[in-house]
Design an enzyme around this catalytic site. Structure first.
Site, PDB file in Angstrom:
ATOM      1  N   ALA A 133       0.805  -1.229   0.000  1.00 26.80           N
ATOM      2  CA  ALA A 133       0.000   0.000   0.000  1.00 26.80           C
ATOM      3  C   ALA A 133       0.833   1.272   0.000  1.00 26.80           C
ATOM      4  O   ALA A 133       0.283   2.361  -0.152  1.00 26.80           O
ATOM      5  CB  ALA A 133      -0.934  -0.008   1.213  1.00 26.80           C
ATOM      6  N   GLY A 148       5.057   3.248  -0.420  1.00 25.95           N
ATOM      7  CA  GLY A 148       6.507   3.247  -0.627  1.00 25.95           C
ATOM      8  C   GLY A 148       7.006   2.278  -1.686  1.00 25.95           C
ATOM      9  O   GLY A 148       6.468   2.210  -2.806  1.00 25.95           O
ATOM     10  N   ASP A 183      -2.831  -7.881   9.574  1.00 28.44           N
ATOM     11  CA  ASP A 183      -1.745  -7.343  10.408  1.00 28.44           C
ATOM     12  C   ASP A 183      -0.648  -8.398  10.527  1.00 28.44           C
ATOM     13  O   ASP A 183      -0.804  -9.395  11.224  1.00 28.44           O
ATOM     14  CB  ASP A 183      -2.308  -6.975  11.789  1.00 28.44           C
ATOM     15  CG  ASP A 183      -1.236  -6.377  12.685  1.00 28.44           C
ATOM     16  OD1 ASP A 183      -0.075  -6.234  12.226  1.00 28.44           O
ATOM     17  OD2 ASP A 183      -1.556  -6.058  13.843  1.00 28.44           O
ATOM     18  N   LEU A 184       0.470  -8.135   9.870  1.00 26.58           N
ATOM     19  CA  LEU A 184       1.580  -9.106   9.863  1.00 26.58           C
ATOM     20  C   LEU A 184       2.330  -9.156  11.194  1.00 26.58           C
ATOM     21  O   LEU A 184       3.212  -9.994  11.371  1.00 26.58           O
ATOM     22  CB  LEU A 184       2.554  -8.784   8.727  1.00 26.58           C
ATOM     23  CG  LEU A 184       2.016  -9.077   7.320  1.00 26.58           C
ATOM     24  CD1 LEU A 184       2.904  -8.441   6.258  1.00 26.58           C
ATOM     25  CD2 LEU A 184       1.916 -10.581   7.098  1.00 26.58           C
ATOM     26  N   SER A 225      18.004  -4.011   4.735  1.00 25.68           N
ATOM     27  CA  SER A 225      18.398  -2.589   4.853  1.00 25.68           C
ATOM     28  C   SER A 225      19.899  -2.499   5.026  1.00 25.68           C
ATOM     29  O   SER A 225      20.525  -3.384   5.620  1.00 25.68           O
ATOM     30  CB  SER A 225      17.734  -1.947   6.064  1.00 25.68           C
ATOM     31  OG  SER A 225      18.259  -0.654   6.271  1.00 25.68           O
ATOM     32  N   TYR A 238      15.701  -2.167  14.826  1.00 27.30           N
ATOM     33  CA  TYR A 238      15.579  -2.082  13.368  1.00 27.30           C
ATOM     34  C   TYR A 238      16.776  -2.742  12.686  1.00 27.30           C
ATOM     35  O   TYR A 238      16.615  -3.615  11.821  1.00 27.30           O
ATOM     36  CB  TYR A 238      15.450  -0.618  12.930  1.00 27.30           C
ATOM     37  CG  TYR A 238      15.178  -0.470  11.454  1.00 27.30           C
ATOM     38  CD1 TYR A 238      13.925  -0.753  10.924  1.00 27.30           C
ATOM     39  CD2 TYR A 238      16.190  -0.089  10.573  1.00 27.30           C
ATOM     40  CE1 TYR A 238      13.674  -0.655   9.564  1.00 27.30           C
ATOM     41  CE2 TYR A 238      15.947   0.016   9.208  1.00 27.30           C
ATOM     42  CZ  TYR A 238      14.690  -0.268   8.710  1.00 27.30           C
ATOM     43  OH  TYR A 238      14.449  -0.178   7.362  1.00 27.30           O
TER      44      TYR A 238
HETATM   45  P1  NAI Z   1       6.422   2.496   3.846  1.00 27.99           P
HETATM   46  O1  NAI Z   1       6.056   2.884   5.227  1.00 27.99           O
HETATM   47  O2  NAI Z   1       6.149   3.449   2.741  1.00 27.99           O
HETATM   48  O3  NAI Z   1       5.758   1.089   3.468  1.00 27.99           O
HETATM   49  C1  NAI Z   1       5.749   0.017   4.360  1.00 27.99           C
HETATM   50  C2  NAI Z   1       4.433  -0.729   4.214  1.00 27.99           C
HETATM   51  O4  NAI Z   1       4.450  -1.821   5.129  1.00 27.99           O
HETATM   52  C3  NAI Z   1       3.219   0.143   4.569  1.00 27.99           C
HETATM   53  O5  NAI Z   1       2.245   0.110   3.543  1.00 27.99           O
HETATM   54  C4  NAI Z   1       2.714  -0.477   5.846  1.00 27.99           C
HETATM   55  O6  NAI Z   1       1.302  -0.367   6.035  1.00 27.99           O
HETATM   56  C5  NAI Z   1       3.177  -1.930   5.704  1.00 27.99           C
HETATM   57  N1  NAI Z   1       3.182  -2.555   7.015  1.00 27.99           N
HETATM   58  C6  NAI Z   1       3.821  -2.115   8.130  1.00 27.99           C
HETATM   59  N2  NAI Z   1       3.482  -2.869   9.184  1.00 27.99           N
HETATM   60  C7  NAI Z   1       2.614  -3.811   8.731  1.00 27.99           C
HETATM   61  C8  NAI Z   1       1.897  -4.850   9.366  1.00 27.99           C
HETATM   62  N3  NAI Z   1       1.970  -5.065  10.677  1.00 27.99           N
HETATM   63  N4  NAI Z   1       1.096  -5.624   8.603  1.00 27.99           N
HETATM   64  C9  NAI Z   1       0.966  -5.398   7.271  1.00 27.99           C
HETATM   65  N5  NAI Z   1       1.618  -4.412   6.617  1.00 27.99           N
HETATM   66  C10 NAI Z   1       2.419  -3.619   7.359  1.00 27.99           C
HETATM   67  O7  NAI Z   1       7.969   2.150   3.905  1.00 27.99           O
HETATM   68  P2  NAI Z   1       9.063   1.751   2.804  1.00 27.99           P
HETATM   69  O8  NAI Z   1      10.160   2.702   2.983  1.00 27.99           O
HETATM   70  O9  NAI Z   1       8.452   1.542   1.480  1.00 27.99           O
HETATM   71  O10 NAI Z   1       9.548   0.373   3.416  1.00 27.99           O
HETATM   72  C11 NAI Z   1       9.527  -0.852   2.697  1.00 27.99           C
HETATM   73  C12 NAI Z   1      10.644  -1.714   3.227  1.00 27.99           C
HETATM   74  O11 NAI Z   1      11.888  -1.102   2.905  1.00 27.99           O
HETATM   75  C13 NAI Z   1      10.636  -1.906   4.733  1.00 27.99           C
HETATM   76  O12 NAI Z   1      10.925  -3.258   5.034  1.00 27.99           O
HETATM   77  C14 NAI Z   1      11.749  -1.007   5.205  1.00 27.99           C
HETATM   78  O13 NAI Z   1      12.322  -1.437   6.412  1.00 27.99           O
HETATM   79  C15 NAI Z   1      12.722  -1.119   4.040  1.00 27.99           C
HETATM   80  N6  NAI Z   1      13.684  -0.042   3.954  1.00 27.99           N
HETATM   81  C16 NAI Z   1      13.282   1.244   3.754  1.00 27.99           C
HETATM   82  C17 NAI Z   1      14.223   2.250   3.701  1.00 27.99           C
HETATM   83  C18 NAI Z   1      13.846   3.685   3.492  1.00 27.99           C
HETATM   84  O14 NAI Z   1      14.747   4.560   3.555  1.00 27.99           O
HETATM   85  N7  NAI Z   1      12.594   4.008   3.203  1.00 27.99           N
HETATM   86  C19 NAI Z   1      15.656   1.970   3.845  1.00 27.99           C
HETATM   87  C20 NAI Z   1      15.975   0.586   4.027  1.00 27.99           C
HETATM   88  C21 NAI Z   1      15.013  -0.379   4.073  1.00 27.99           C
END
Ligand code: NAI
Length: 255
Positions: free
Chosen positions: A10, A12, A41-42, A114, A153
């Protein structure tokens, strides 16, 4: 056309990836807390089980690709939640969907780690072994006591990378490739929240890669799509850093 399941669909990186995959003709099963094909909810065992059952139902037990992108950052409400989503949900979905991937066509999976996983000292912390031992209740209680979200993290991302690498023989026997993408800064809501955090905001804003900029979600989606594809047919158990040179800058002699 391939059937591909994506967690974190949903927002990023996951949202960018789903858009690219749909454009390329994949049948995408998006998974997130809300606004997805499967809403769950994961962080909970029930949510993970629901996801596994619904992915198996929607794919009729034959899945070509799986991307585990859902994650929470250092601003999560608790350290335990960081481990639950970033490590234990990944471990559970890999186990629960391995057989379906084994039925898939030239199947492959990617876990989003990450560059935080290379944070000095994290590899020595006992929380890593606790995660890898599968002791969810113990690991969550221990990390909530420590109250160090950046350790939670970085630890979750290191443990998930080790988990993937330990599976290379078992998954090769199934004919399924499995790799990790380790992003640096990606300009998403997760990153933006970290830059505004009272405790970590300044350090996050100062975390600038040699390329001198953060990345856009589509740049990470490109790398993930490559790893899923036949173009990466000999890549298995690899951690691919897509971080603007951050890992190389921090530890040039390790790779
Ligand atoms: P984001 O916050 O835009 O997207 C993360 C998604 O995971 C969201 O849609 C959220 O609702 C979902 N999510 C979180 N907890 C959840 C749960 N309990 N159950 C179901 N869905 C859940 O973040 P982004 O940046 O796109 O992150 C994607 C991945 O990239 C993550 O694993 C993050 O740790 C990793 N990452 C991101 C970086 C960054 O700078 N944005 C850097 C390094 C890694």
């Amino acid at each position: 056309m391939p059937i591909t399941a994506v967690t974190g669909s949903a927002s990023g990186i996951g949202a960018a990836l789903c858009a690219q995959l749909r454009e390329a003709g994949h049948t995408v099963i998006g998974i997130d807390r809300a606004n997805a094909d499967i809403n769950a909810d994961l962080a909970t065992a029930e949510g993970r089980q629901l996801v596994i059952e619904q992915v198996l139902a929607k794919s009729a037990g034959t899945l070509d690709h799986l991307v585990l992108c859902a994650g929470v950052g250092v601003t999560a409400p608790s350290c335990g939640l960081i481990l639950a989503v970033n490590y234990f949900a990944v471990s559970s979905l890999l186990d629960g969907l391995a057989e379906a991937l084994g039925n898939g066509h030239e199947a492959s999976a990617v876990v989003v780690g990450s560059v935080a996983s290379v944070q000095p000292g994290v590899d020595k912390h006992p929380i890593i072994a606790q995660m890898l031992d599968g002791d969810e209740a113990g690991a969550l209680a221990a990390i909530d006591d420590i109250k160090e979200p950046s350790l939670a993290y970085a630890g979750s991302k290191l443990a998930v990378s080790i988990l993937v690498r330990r599976k290379v023989r078992e998954w090769a026997k199934r004919g399924v490739r499995l790799n990790v993408v380790a992003p640096g800064v990606v300009e998403t809501p997760l990153y933006k929240a970290s830059t505004e955090d009272a405790r970590y905001g300044e350090a996050t804003r100062n975390f600038v890669a040699p390329l001198g900029r953060g990345s856009q979600p589509d740049e990470l989606a490109n790398v993930i799509r490559f790893l899923l594809s036949d173009q990466a047919s000999f890549m298995h158990g690899t951690v691919v850093f897509a971080d603007g040179g951050m890992d190389a800058m921090m530890r040039p002699e390790r790779f």
